[in-house]
Design a protein around this motif. Structure first.
Motif, PDB file in Angstrom:
ATOM      1  N   SER A 160       0.823  -1.216   0.000  1.00  0.00           N
ATOM      2  CA  SER A 160       0.000   0.000   0.000  1.00  0.00           C
ATOM      3  C   SER A 160       0.855   1.262   0.000  1.00  0.00           C
ATOM      4  N   LEU A 161       1.880   1.277   0.872  1.00  0.00           N
ATOM      5  CA  LEU A 161       2.726   2.471   0.974  1.00  0.00           C
ATOM      6  C   LEU A 161       3.365   2.795  -0.357  1.00  0.00           C
ATOM      7  N   LYS A 162       3.885   1.762  -0.982  1.00  0.00           N
ATOM      8  CA  LYS A 162       4.561   1.956  -2.255  1.00  0.00           C
ATOM      9  C   LYS A 162       3.574   2.454  -3.305  1.00  0.00           C
ATOM     10  N   TYR A 163       2.372   1.879  -3.246  1.00  0.00           N
ATOM     11  CA  TYR A 163       1.332   2.272  -4.191  1.00  0.00           C
ATOM     12  C   TYR A 163       1.000   3.758  -4.011  1.00  0.00           C
ATOM     13  N   ALA A 164       0.936   4.183  -2.762  1.00  0.00           N
ATOM     14  CA  ALA A 164       0.531   5.564  -2.472  1.00  0.00           C
ATOM     15  C   ALA A 164       1.681   6.554  -2.641  1.00  0.00           C
ATOM     16  N   ALA A 165       2.916   6.039  -2.616  1.00  0.00           N
ATOM     17  CA  ALA A 165       4.082   6.935  -2.600  1.00  0.00           C
ATOM     18  C   ALA A 165       4.131   7.864  -3.816  1.00  0.00           C
ATOM     19  N   GLY A 166       3.670   7.357  -4.968  1.00  0.00           N
ATOM     20  CA  GLY A 166       3.692   8.179  -6.179  1.00  0.00           C
ATOM     21  C   GLY A 166       2.963   9.492  -5.971  1.00  0.00           C
ATOM     22  N   ASN A 167       1.767   9.386  -5.429  1.00  0.00           N
ATOM     23  CA  ASN A 167       0.994  10.604  -5.184  1.00  0.00           C
ATOM     24  C   ASN A 167       1.677  11.480  -4.141  1.00  0.00           C
ATOM     25  N   GLY A 168       2.209  10.820  -3.125  1.00  0.00           N
ATOM     26  CA  GLY A 168       2.881  11.560  -2.063  1.00  0.00           C
ATOM     27  C   GLY A 168       4.036  12.369  -2.627  1.00  0.00           C
ATOM     28  N   ILE A 169       4.792  11.740  -3.504  1.00  0.00           N
ATOM     29  CA  ILE A 169       5.964  12.428  -4.065  1.00  0.00           C
ATOM     30  C   ILE A 169       5.544  13.613  -4.931  1.00  0.00           C
ATOM     31  N   THR A 170       4.424  13.455  -5.631  1.00  0.00           N
ATOM     32  CA  THR A 170       3.924  14.592  -6.426  1.00  0.00           C
ATOM     33  C   THR A 170       3.661  15.776  -5.510  1.00  0.00           C
ATOM     34  N   VAL A 171       2.971  15.491  -4.411  1.00  0.00           N
ATOM     35  CA  VAL A 171       2.660  16.579  -3.474  1.00  0.00           C
ATOM     36  C   VAL A 171       3.948  17.161  -2.892  1.00  0.00           C
ATOM     37  N   LEU A 172       4.870  16.274  -2.549  1.00  0.00           N
ATOM     38  CA  LEU A 172       6.138  16.715  -1.977  1.00  0.00           C
ATOM     39  C   LEU A 172       6.845  17.692  -2.921  1.00  0.00           C
ATOM     40  N   GLY A 173       6.790  17.384  -4.206  1.00  0.00           N
ATOM     41  CA  GLY A 173       7.415  18.258  -5.197  1.00  0.00           C
ATOM     42  C   GLY A 173       6.799  19.645  -5.175  1.00  0.00           C
ATOM     43  N   LEU A 174       5.493  19.672  -4.934  1.00  0.00           N
ATOM     44  CA  LEU A 174       4.809  20.967  -4.938  1.00  0.00           C
ATOM     45  C   LEU A 174       5.024  21.734  -3.634  1.00  0.00           C
ATOM     46  N   LEU A 175       5.489  21.010  -2.606  1.00  0.00           N
ATOM     47  CA  LEU A 175       5.626  21.650  -1.299  1.00  0.00           C
ATOM     48  C   LEU A 175       6.829  22.588  -1.211  1.00  0.00           C
ATOM     49  N   VAL A 176       7.703  22.530  -2.223  1.00  0.00           N
ATOM     50  CA  VAL A 176       8.871  23.417  -2.222  1.00  0.00           C
ATOM     51  C   VAL A 176       8.431  24.859  -2.014  1.00  0.00           C
ATOM     52  N   GLY A 177       7.337  25.228  -2.686  1.00  0.00           N
ATOM     53  CA  GLY A 177       6.817  26.585  -2.557  1.00  0.00           C
ATOM     54  C   GLY A 177       6.343  26.857  -1.148  1.00  0.00           C
ATOM     55  N   GLY A 178       5.611  25.897  -0.589  1.00  0.00           N
ATOM     56  CA  GLY A 178       5.097  26.046   0.772  1.00  0.00           C
ATOM     57  C   GLY A 178       6.222  26.193   1.767  1.00  0.00           C
ATOM     58  N   LEU A 179       7.288  25.464   1.492  1.00  0.00           N
ATOM     59  CA  LEU A 179       8.453  25.505   2.363  1.00  0.00           C
ATOM     60  C   LEU A 179       8.996  26.930   2.437  1.00  0.00           C
ATOM     61  N   LEU A 180       9.064  27.561   1.291  1.00  0.00           N
ATOM     62  CA  LEU A 180       9.614  28.913   1.244  1.00  0.00           C
ATOM     63  C   LEU A 180       8.681  29.958   1.818  1.00  0.00           C
ATOM     64  N   ALA A 181       7.393  29.812   1.476  1.00  0.00           N
ATOM     65  CA  ALA A 181       6.411  30.754   2.025  1.00  0.00           C
ATOM     66  C   ALA A 181       6.395  30.623   3.542  1.00  0.00           C
ATOM     67  N   GLY A 182       6.468  29.378   4.008  1.00  0.00           N
ATOM     68  CA  GLY A 182       6.478  29.149   5.449  1.00  0.00           C
ATOM     69  C   GLY A 182       7.729  29.695   6.086  1.00  0.00           C
ATOM     70  N   ALA A 183       8.843  29.653   5.350  1.00  0.00           N
ATOM     71  CA  ALA A 183      10.116  30.123   5.901  1.00  0.00           C
ATOM     72  C   ALA A 183      10.061  31.618   6.206  1.00  0.00           C
ATOM     73  N   VAL A 184       9.327  32.381   5.406  1.00  0.00           N
ATOM     74  CA  VAL A 184       9.232  33.824   5.651  1.00  0.00           C
ATOM     75  C   VAL A 184       8.690  34.057   7.058  1.00  0.00           C
ATOM     76  N   VAL A 185       7.605  33.355   7.372  1.00  0.00           N
ATOM     77  CA  VAL A 185       6.973  33.532   8.675  1.00  0.00           C
ATOM     78  C   VAL A 185       7.833  32.936   9.787  1.00  0.00           C
ATOM     79  N   THR A 186       8.260  31.685   9.584  1.00  0.00           N
ATOM     80  CA  THR A 186       9.016  31.004  10.636  1.00  0.00           C
ATOM     81  C   THR A 186      10.302  31.746  10.964  1.00  0.00           C
ATOM     82  N   GLU A 187      10.988  32.201   9.936  1.00  0.00           N
ATOM     83  CA  GLU A 187      12.255  32.878  10.182  1.00  0.00           C
ATOM     84  C   GLU A 187      12.043  34.190  10.929  1.00  0.00           C
ATOM     85  N   THR A 188      10.922  34.840  10.680  1.00  0.00           N
ATOM     86  CA  THR A 188      10.647  36.082  11.401  1.00  0.00           C
ATOM     87  C   THR A 188      10.345  35.790  12.869  1.00  0.00           C
ATOM     88  N   VAL A 189       9.459  34.832  13.107  1.00  0.00           N
ATOM     89  CA  VAL A 189       9.074  34.532  14.489  1.00  0.00           C
ATOM     90  C   VAL A 189      10.283  34.061  15.294  1.00  0.00           C
TER      91      VAL A 189
END
Lengths: 328, 538
Positions: A235-264
């Motif tokens: 199951s994990l392996k089957y689901a990993a494909g979708n997970g990795i797609t989302v992970l790829g898109l999270l790069v943006g979230g990581l940076l947007a989040g960094a603006v706030v986190t780094e300030t706080v």
């Protein structure tokens, strides 16, 4: 014959990816250029006021000439683009240093934060999905399923403040000022990972659920495989494909989040610099960031594309042929 | 990024009392100072430039004041100008020539000697700027003509036009003296902390860019201002400058002992901290204007005097201070701080009167629409206000004023604390209201006028008024106190009541919080004097 055909296919594939990457970068450059020029402020005034200089029309004119702001937006667009194509990202107005130098100063700190939060994100997601899939306790299951929406609803800023309140002001195990300790990295990384693990674990939960519905699972179960065996092996392996797609898109979230986190957390990093750069309308600096982020996006998603066939042999590189795997 | 009450604004100050004052507070209960310790100071913003001329903001002054010394010093409390690097000084009758005798034996931290040549070189760079190095003129040196060396110990500064306030400008940290190695550098290079070599009680030790700057005590320092409580080297071993952008976290930093001194306490946190045994210091510069909303009178929304007057009497100043501010603040109807020479209040004229305010707005042709908002010629009476982030009080104060004005049918868009907006509003009449406190180093001409006919400097009203300007200039050359008061009363009545170019609201404070163990001192300009600060043993 077959090898040659495959080689040609790989080259076509690569070429298409590169062309796509170039158009993404050009698009990012154009959009950010337009956005910055639409801001109701002007970089020279900001710079002069910040540096205690009188707003003397003479000085303003001289500075505009020096930084090329006297030219039309159209002209600036192409001059800057020409520079970038030749590897010259320009000078940051606020520091007077080459943009790349400003960037390379803060990049390691942000990369450390990003790396740590990526690890935490994966751990959080794995715990959530595994608990949800394997537990028989009803309330635990329901609770775990409620976590991703909750995580996504918690504002990063608020969580950071609460964490500081508890860890730093009450328990005093975290310094307000980054001191290079594990704690000073883990706390902001955790805040970021809560934010990032929300979409990832939501998608993984759904995908693992979908995996249980697959006919092959019935077949394996019929052979006597245990629930956890199926989960960890299939199951994990089957689901990993979708997970990795989302992970790829999270790069943006990581940076947007960094603006706030780094300030706080008073951390110096890309997010902080980017925030200042936008506030000061430091065009060259903002553009460079946007381009680097876009490039990062392209690279990560390219890597994700390459990973798919490894995870699911049914996916082939050539997109002209329909794939058989049912991606949700 | 955060205030600037505008640069000139920032370090203003002459005359008398700081509110809870200052130097006195560090010697309570006859305790004896002890040497040693590292003091962690968390400011609202880290010092982003150490270039003297650029250092007009409070947070920059907080650093500069520890590294450089000035020719003269203004005593907190009395406002008296006393010798410092000068052993004596004299001013001529029309305030155009300032003569100084230099103190002996003063050295820079690199070992070089401070002599008349270096004093002149420093004053010239401040007064004239240096185009080649990209260094602008020091804002407080408007009208500077030249410095003459009279003999080995004496220099004379000559101004192009009278300015009785200039002597105060010479006491500001931005008028401090730096060594040749600093002067020779370009504007950009002087901005780095390691570039600044001064004669002050602390010297640069290390920096983590954008995170902290560490200053260390200079062991051979022995030339503080005349009458200083600590005649020699500083008590503290080190000072660490850091920044905490979030107000709430600054309070937490103090409570959890992670900072010894923090700047910028929210008014609402003051009582809490005091109850927990921390000390709160509300500091006001001696020569400065109150927190006043200056009006861009050429903006169509506020071009009618009746509208401006309605806005002014539509504020209940007492209630404002009691509700959202603290005892570090005081309501005011004056342009100058209470202890500044020339203070005059207009309590009667600006008494809270919402009925009259409503009537004035009606008379001006602003009619309420269905939502109760006043409209004229299809435009709503919707006013935005700009203010910097350096004062913790402006934002809640404007929030409160917005509520009171809303009852008059006026909408306030509160952009206080947005430094980018503040910067941009400097020369944009589109922003009708601005809270800005320029220093008084050029007198009121520097606040509401155009010094040197330079049209780019009046950022308060963006409006030229030649009759007023003539009065401002007369004040600069007036040394007789009685005549000064008469002139300033006349000027202020025009600004506040007759024309309503500005709306005084309250006397602001720069608030500092310290732990009980810290014994701190401040100069007349709200800047900490860390040379005279010590930490008692736990």
């Amino acid at each position: 014959m077959k090898a040659a055909h495959q080689g040609r296919r790989a080259i076509v594939y690569l070429g298409r990816e590169l062309a796509q990457a170039a158009s993404v970068l050009l698009g990012a450059y154009t959009v950010s250029f337009v956005a910055i020029h639409l801001l109701p402020s002007d970089p020279i005034t900001n710079f002069l006021v910040d540096n205690g200089m009188a707003l003397d029309p003479d000085t303003i004119a001289k500075m505009k000439l020096y930084y090329g702001f006297d030219r039309s937006a159209y002209e600036q667009f192409f001059t800057q683009l020409w520079g970038i194509v030749h590897g010259n990202l320009g000078y940051a107005l606020s520091t007077g240093r080459p943009v790349l130098q400003d960037l390379s100063d803060v990049l390691p700190s942000t990369l450390r934060l990003a790396g740590a939060s990526l690890v935490l994100t994966l751990l959080l997601t794995f715990s959530i999905v595994t608990t949800a899939s394997l537990t028989n306790i009803k309330w635990l299951n329901r609770t775990v399923y409620a976590l991703p929406p909750l995580f996504s609803a918690i504002p990063t800023f608020w969580l950071g403040m609460v964490l500081l309140q508890v860890l730093s002001f009450r328990w005093r195990v975290l310094s307000l000022f980054p001191d290079g300790s594990w704690m000073s990295l883990l706390a902001p990384a955790f805040v970021l990972s809560v934010h990032l693990s929300a979409p990832l674990s939501q998608v993984m939960l759904k995908s693992v659920d979908a995996a249980w519905q697959q006919p092959f699972v019935n077949a394996i179960r019929a052979k006597g495989a245990s629930r956890s065996w199926v989960y960890f092996r299939h199951s994990l392996k089957y689901a990993a494909g979708n997970g990795i797609t989302v992970l790829g898109l999270l790069v943006g979230g990581l940076l947007a989040g960094a603006v706030v986190t780094e300030t706080v957390f008073s951390r110096l990093g890309v997010g902080r610099i980017l925030q200042d750069a936008v506030a000061n309308q430091d065009i060259a600096l903002v553009q460079a960031f946007v381009l680097i982020i876009a490039a990062l996006y392209v690279v990560v998603n390219f890597a994700v594309d390459l990973l798919y066939p490894l995870l699911d042999p049914r996916i082939v590189m050539d997109r002209d042929q329909p794939t058989e795997a049912g991606m949700i | 990024m955060t205030t600037k009450f505008g640069r000139r604004s920032a370090l203003a100050g002459m005359a008398t009392t700081a509110l809870m004052t200052a130097t006195g507070s560090s010697r309570a209960a006859g305790e004896t100072p002890v040497y040693g310790g590292t003091l962690i100071f968390a400011d609202v913003q880290l010092i982003y430039t150490w270039q003297l001329q650029a250092g007009g903001r409070y947070n920059i002054g907080n650093g500069l004041n520890q590294i450089v010394d000035c020719l003269v010093y203004q005593e907190p409390g009395t406002g008296k100008i006393v010798p410092w690097l000068a052993s004596s000084y004299a001013i001529n009758d029309d305030a155009t020539v300032f003569t100084f005798k230099l103190r002996d034996g003063v050295t820079f931290s690199d070992g070089t000697k401070l002599d008349v040549n270096w004093v002149k070189a420093n004053l010239d760079q401040a007064g004239l700027g240096d185009e080649q190095k990209g260094i602008p003129q020091n804002y407080d040196f408007q009208g500077y003509d030249r410095t003459e060396i009279l003999d080995d110990h004496t220099i004379r500064i000559v101004l192009k036009h009278p300015n009785r306030y200039f002597i105060v400008a010479l006491s500001y940290a931005t008028s401090g003296f730096v060594a040749q190695s600093t002067l020779d550098k370009s504007f950009k290079d002087q901005a780095r902390p390691q570039s600044i070599v001064g004669t002050g009680p602390f010297v640069f030790q290390s920096e983590v860019p954008k995170q902290e700057v560490v200053l260390v005590r200079r062991e051979d320092y022995r030339w503080p201002p005349q009458g200083a409580q600590n005649p020699g080297k500083a008590y503290l071993d080190k000072i660490v400058f850091r920044e905490i952008i979030e107000e709430g976290i600054r309070t937490g930093a103090l409570q959890s002992g992670q900072a010894d001194v923090v700047k910028g306490i929210q008014p609402s946190d003051e009582t809490l901290l005091e109850g927990q045994g921390f000390r709160i210091y509300g500091q006001r510069p001696l020569l400065n204007v109150t927190d006043q909303i200056s009006i861009r009178v050429d903006n169509k929304l506020v071009s009618d005097r009746n509208v401006r007057y309605a806005l002014s009497i539509g504020i209940n100043r007492r209630e404002l201070v009691d509700t959202v501010l603290s005892k570090s603040y005081a309501p005011t109807t004056a342009l100058l701080l209470k202890d500044s020479p020339g203070y005059v209040a207009f309590d009667k004229e600006l008494a809270y009167d919402p009925d009259k305010a409503n009537a004035l707005l009606d008379a001006a042709g602003w009619v309420r629409n269905a939502q109760g908002i006043r409209v004229k010629d299809g435009k709503q009476l919707c006013l935005s206000v700009a203010a910097s982030s350096q004062s913790s009080a402006v934002k809640p104060a404007m929030e409160f004023i917005g509520q009171q004005w809303r009852k008059l049918g006026v909408v306030l868009i509160n952009r206080a604390g947005d430094d980018t907006f503040m910067n941009q509003s400097s020369e944009s009449p589109e922003v009708p209201l601005r809270i800005f406190r320029p220093g008084l180093t050029s007198g009121l001409v520097g606040v509401f006028g155009y010094p040197n006919g330079n049209t780019s400097n009046n950022t308060t009203t963006l409006h030229s008024d030649p009759a007023l300007e003539a009065l401002f200039k007369e004040d600069l050359a007036t040394l007789d106190p009685a005549k000064q008061l008469q002139l300033l009363t006349d000027i202020q009545k025009k600004l506040i009541v007759d024309y309503v170019y500005t709306i005084p609201v309250y006397e602001a404070s720069q608030t500092y919080g310290t732990s009980k163990r810290v014994h701190i001192a401040f100069n007349s300009n709200t800047l900490p004097i860390f040379q005279n600060t010590w930490i008692s043993p736990a």
